[in-house]
Design a protein around this motif. Sequence first.
Motif, PDB file in Angstrom:
ATOM      1  N   ALA A 141      38.311   3.841  12.053  1.00 41.03           N
ATOM      2  CA  ALA A 141      38.507   2.695  12.930  1.00 41.03           C
ATOM      3  C   ALA A 141      38.340   1.386  12.156  1.00 41.03           C
ATOM      4  N   VAL A 142      38.597   0.286  12.837  1.00 35.77           N
ATOM      5  CA  VAL A 142      38.633  -1.018  12.174  1.00 35.77           C
ATOM      6  C   VAL A 142      37.260  -1.439  11.642  1.00 35.77           C
ATOM      7  N   ALA A 143      36.171  -0.974  12.273  1.00 32.77           N
ATOM      8  CA  ALA A 143      34.821  -1.331  11.816  1.00 32.77           C
ATOM      9  C   ALA A 143      34.042  -0.070  11.459  1.00 32.77           C
ATOM     10  N   ALA A 144      34.713   0.829  10.719  1.00 31.09           N
ATOM     11  CA  ALA A 144      34.121   2.130  10.380  1.00 31.09           C
ATOM     12  C   ALA A 144      32.830   2.000   9.579  1.00 31.09           C
ATOM     13  N   GLY A 145      32.652   0.887   8.868  1.00 30.95           N
ATOM     14  CA  GLY A 145      31.446   0.693   8.071  1.00 30.95           C
ATOM     15  C   GLY A 145      30.179   0.658   8.894  1.00 30.95           C
ATOM     16  N   LEU A 146      30.310   0.454  10.207  1.00 25.76           N
ATOM     17  CA  LEU A 146      29.144   0.406  11.084  1.00 25.76           C
ATOM     18  C   LEU A 146      28.910   1.720  11.826  1.00 25.76           C
ATOM     19  N   GLU A 147      29.613   2.758  11.429  1.00 28.59           N
ATOM     20  CA  GLU A 147      29.436   4.040  12.108  1.00 28.59           C
ATOM     21  C   GLU A 147      27.971   4.473  12.018  1.00 28.59           C
ATOM     22  N   GLY A 148      27.390   4.787  13.167  1.00 32.78           N
ATOM     23  CA  GLY A 148      25.994   5.210  13.207  1.00 32.78           C
ATOM     24  C   GLY A 148      24.992   4.078  13.103  1.00 32.78           C
TER      25      GLY A 148
END
Length: 462
Positions: A312-319
């Motif tokens: 997704a567009v903000a995958a770096g914030l997953e979790g």
Amino acid sequence: MKRNFMVILTLILALSTVLAACGKNNNAPSSAASSSAASSSASESASPSPSEEVEPFTLSLRHIQIGEPQKFRKAILDDVVKATEAEVPGLKFELDGIEDAVNRFTKLPAEMAAGNPPKVFDLFGGNADALKYAKAGRLLDLTPILDELGLKDKFLNVFGQFTLDGKIYGLPIGGNMEGVFYNTELFQQNGLNAPTTWDDLVKAADTLKDKGITPFAIGSQAGWVPNMLLNTLIGRQVSAGFPNGLTDGSFKWNQPEAVAGFTVYKEWVDKGYFTKGELGKTYDDMLNDFAAGKAAMIFDGSWRSSAFKAGAVAAGLEGKVGFIALPAIPNAKGDQTSINANYGNGYGFSSDLNDSELKAVKAFIKNLYNDEMQLRGLLEDGVLPSMKLSDEALAKVTDPLVKQVMDTMKNASSSFVHFDSVVQKAVNSESEVQLQKLIGGKATAQEAGDALQKVQEAENAK
């Protein structure tokens, strides 16, 4: 079809009948979408016998699933379109994807006024949209179709904003609520607790600001974005009457409770809680700033949960993202566990359909509104289901953030809709103007309320 009669027919005709029956089985609704013989009957009617000539036709479909943030929702729509085209001989959808506000406030109203809307289109519920168009005779009455497809009882109680005189004129694709997404990593790094109380929220905002981190990312170039927070701030201040009372005069924009909502928003602006230069920032900028760690929180719709996962567009914030409802506001008169939540967006259909188009619409509804697609919307896009899902389906929800959203909605004592689904278009436009003036220091909270009430009264008098 009668077997005794088939025995009398020639071998060729009997073979044609068998092939036609096979075609009907291939086109039967999935078990997720239907459990009644009525659904099978609807599917059969869409399938001509092989001896019939199929006349190609197109069906216009207006959607708002554009851009990277909407890619999961667009993928679901594409699959539904593909399945429906395969099921209905001769059908070809003509997709028209445009920005949400352009469709809702510019293109669709003009098309409705001229009597030539798309055959299928994104539609908001409420007096300002669906009910207005239904009164004008522009929308297809879906009540008999839902009965025919065996779907009516499979929906949750979601038709309030799409029902006029007992008839249903739109199908919500899913629901949402609005609340606070926060960066759990930033909070931990700065010794902050999850902002579950007002004191926690204010302490977090002050601490983050002192450390050079913007408390709330926001993009107020489009007025509907800051209006999300304003709607909840007013809703929490009011004991009754908001927002439905705005159109009958029982609730006013300039009464103390409404002004209190504007006042809190202005206080946050003055304290520097929001992105500097927010009036020049877009909704996409708001997410980008949050994703980049420039801001620790955003106030947004639950649909935004889909942005924080792999791919997704903000995958770096997953979790690394948590979700809460806006905490209780001290001394406010309203229900402090109430949330802004509704099932106000979905699809509507033109009342001007020929037989082929009507068959295609029924197939589209069947293919979109079923367990499989509702579960995909929840898992892939964070859209709360508008239909009843089985325990087995709900057990597949493993994303902690989506679970937090669902638990927050489940634990709310009550809910209220966003005022833009109730008030007239001119009032909604003025609300955006006045909030932007408030943000820019060109209006006080009382002045914003007074200006809005003036427009509201003028629209109510029409």
